[in-house]
Design a protein around this motif. Structure first.
Motif, short mmCIF file in Angstrom:
data_model
loop_
_atom_site.label_atom_id
_atom_site.label_comp_id
_atom_site.label_asym_id
_atom_site.label_seq_id
_atom_site.Cartn_x
_atom_site.Cartn_y
_atom_site.Cartn_z
N PRO B 110 0.80 -1.20 0.00
CA PRO B 110 0.00 0.00 0.00
C PRO B 110 0.85 1.27 0.00
N VAL B 111 1.84 1.32 0.83
CA VAL B 111 2.66 2.54 0.91
C VAL B 111 4.10 2.13 1.13
N VAL B 117 6.86 8.97 9.98
CA VAL B 117 5.52 9.42 10.30
C VAL B 117 5.56 10.48 11.38
N PRO B 118 4.90 11.60 11.20
CA PRO B 118 4.93 12.65 12.23
C PRO B 118 4.29 12.22 13.53
N PHE B 147 15.08 -0.21 6.68
CA PHE B 147 14.44 -0.48 7.97
C PHE B 147 14.08 0.83 8.67
N VAL B 148 12.91 0.83 9.22
CA VAL B 148 12.46 1.99 9.99
C VAL B 148 12.46 1.60 11.46
N GLU B 149 13.10 2.41 12.24
CA GLU B 149 13.16 2.10 13.67
C GLU B 149 11.77 2.16 14.27
N LEU B 150 11.45 1.17 15.05
CA LEU B 150 10.14 1.14 15.67
C LEU B 150 10.05 2.24 16.73
N PHE B 179 4.44 3.49 10.26
CA PHE B 179 4.25 3.61 8.82
C PHE B 179 2.94 4.35 8.53
N ASP B 180 2.99 5.19 7.56
CA ASP B 180 1.78 5.90 7.16
C ASP B 180 1.00 5.02 6.18
N VAL B 181 -0.25 4.86 6.43
CA VAL B 181 -1.08 4.02 5.58
C VAL B 181 -2.27 4.86 5.12
N SER B 182 -2.43 4.92 3.82
CA SER B 182 -3.53 5.73 3.32
C SER B 182 -4.64 4.89 2.70
#
Lengths: 201, 215
Positions: B110-111, B117-118, B147-150, B179-182
């Motif tokens: 999806p994204v 993410v703000p 990888f995105v740090e949790l 994560f941004d999900v739209s």
């Protein structure tokens, strides 16, 4: 081994496993230890146990004594006090049988006058009973300062508290003792003694 | 009783309080016997230390030293509770409820995880009190390999070693992982989770179709 050896010297020798030194120190200081134990517990059997325990502890811990920090007497009194308190704690649930006063234990000066002897013996017994009814924290300070005649500094060492605490507890203990002595003063035995005294006067 | 009378009586009581000769001899013999045999088993557990020694930590050997012992035990207990509380507050979450799966080929991503993410949604908001405050946006790290740090991994020990676990996660839960999900919130998506040496997840990356096809 001579009788002139100081307590500190004897302790040093006990630390080196000298049996003669132990025997000498025991003979010299057991009256002090026994007196504290007896007046704290009110039982000769308990006092003998405490005395034995104290000198067994001395056998083991003699090398821990540091001369100059306190007198040997204060050190021994501290051990005796701790053992007596422990004995009291252990035997708290037991109902003590008070020892009978021993009439043969009066001084020669007192024995010269039968009336004085009787009156004195009554007073001594009254004081002994009153001391035993004091709370332990006051009892121990009265025993150490007034009966054992330790200095305040030595009593503070033995009781592991400050001199100020010794003073305040002693003051409070004496006040309690006086009140208890007055309360006991009119017991039948004392009243009878007074009556006899008046008749003979 | 007057003062002098009290003193006189007290001295008389002290003089009259003494051990019998028989008992004295008996105890002395016992002591000497124990001394000869080196047998101190009768030795009481009660000790006495001079005050200066007591300050070096042996006062608790005396019966009244039980009070000191209790105090020390209380201090240790309180310190332990504080340490436990601090370690619990430092722990971000319990294990992430992810399931390892095989990799299906028909899932649409999806994204892409390209942006930080703000606002970070956190899982299990009811337990927020035990977790650290949301980390600042600037603290988020995106590693070169995607990888995105949790969000809650800042309070974890430094990553030393670990492994990557391929899992399938609901898209709806991705905001909780940063994560941004739209769109497509009703579906699942594959993700690689970087699990540290302690078994706790440190970072996550979503698996693209191309990456999936090469593995």
């Amino acid at each position: 081994m001579t009788d002139r050896a100081t307590d500190e010297q004897l302790l040093a020798r006990i630390g080196a496993r000298d049996a003669d030194a132990l025997s000498l120190l025991f003979r010299r200081r057991q009256p002090d230890v026994y007196r504290i134990a007896m007046l704290m517990t009110g039982s000769s059997a308990a006092a003998e146990d405490v005395t034995q325990d104290v000198f067994l502890a001395v056998m083991n811990d003699a090398s821990h004594f540091e001369p100059g920090r306190a007198s040997v007497t204060a050190w021994l009194c501290g051990i005796a006090r701790n053992h007596a308190r422990r004995k009291l704690e252990r035997d708290r649930r037991l109902l003590p049988l008070p020892d009978e006063p021993e009439p043969g234990r009066l001084d020669a000066a007192d024995q010269a006058d039968p009336l004085h002897e009787m009156s004195s013996a009554e007073q001594i017994e009254m004081l002994r009973r009153a001391i035993l009814t004091l709370p332990v924290r006051y009892r121990e300070v009265v025993v150490l300062c007034d009966l054992q005649e330790l200095s305040y500094a030595d009593a503070a060492v033995a009781l592991e508290c400050s001199i100020g605490t010794v003073r305040s507890r002693l003051h409070r203990g004496r006040a309690l003792l006086t009140a208890k002595m007055h309360a006991q003063a009119e017991t039948p035995a004392v009243a009878a003694a007074k009556k006899i005294s008046r008749c003979l006067a | 009783m007057r003062d002098d009378e009290y003193q006189r009586t007290a001295r008389a009581l002290a003089r009259n309080t003494r051990m019998s000769d028989a008992s004295t001899a008996r105890i002395e013999q016992k002591l000497l016997s124990a001394h000869r045999e080196g047998d101190f088993r009768l030795k009481s557990e009660v000790h006495f230390r001079l005050p200066a020694e007591a300050t070096r930590g042996t006062a608790w050997l005396s019966p009244l030293g039980g009070r000191s012992l209790a105090t020390a035990a209380a201090i240790v207990l309180i310190a332990g509770c504080i340490a436990l509380w601090m370690s619990r507050t430092a722990r971000p979450v319990d294990h992430i409820p992810l399931q390892a799966t095989s990799a299906p080929n028909d899932i649409v991503l999806p994204v892409a995880p390209k942006a930080i993410v703000p606002t970070i949604a956190r899982p299990s908001p009811g337990r927020r009190g035990n977790r650290p405050a949301p980390i600042a946006e600037s603290a988020r790290v995106v590693t070169p390999n995607g990888f995105v740090e949790l969000p809650w991994s800042a309070g974890l020990p430094a990553f030393e070693s670990g492994e990557i676990v391929r899992v399938e996660v609901p898209v709806a839960s991705l905001p909780a992982y940063g994560f941004d999900v739209s769109r497509g919130t009703g579906r699942n998506v594959e993700a690689d989770v970087l699990v540290g040496q302690d078994g706790l997840a440190r970072a996550m990356r979503l698996v693209s179709n191309s990456a999936r096809s090469t593995q």
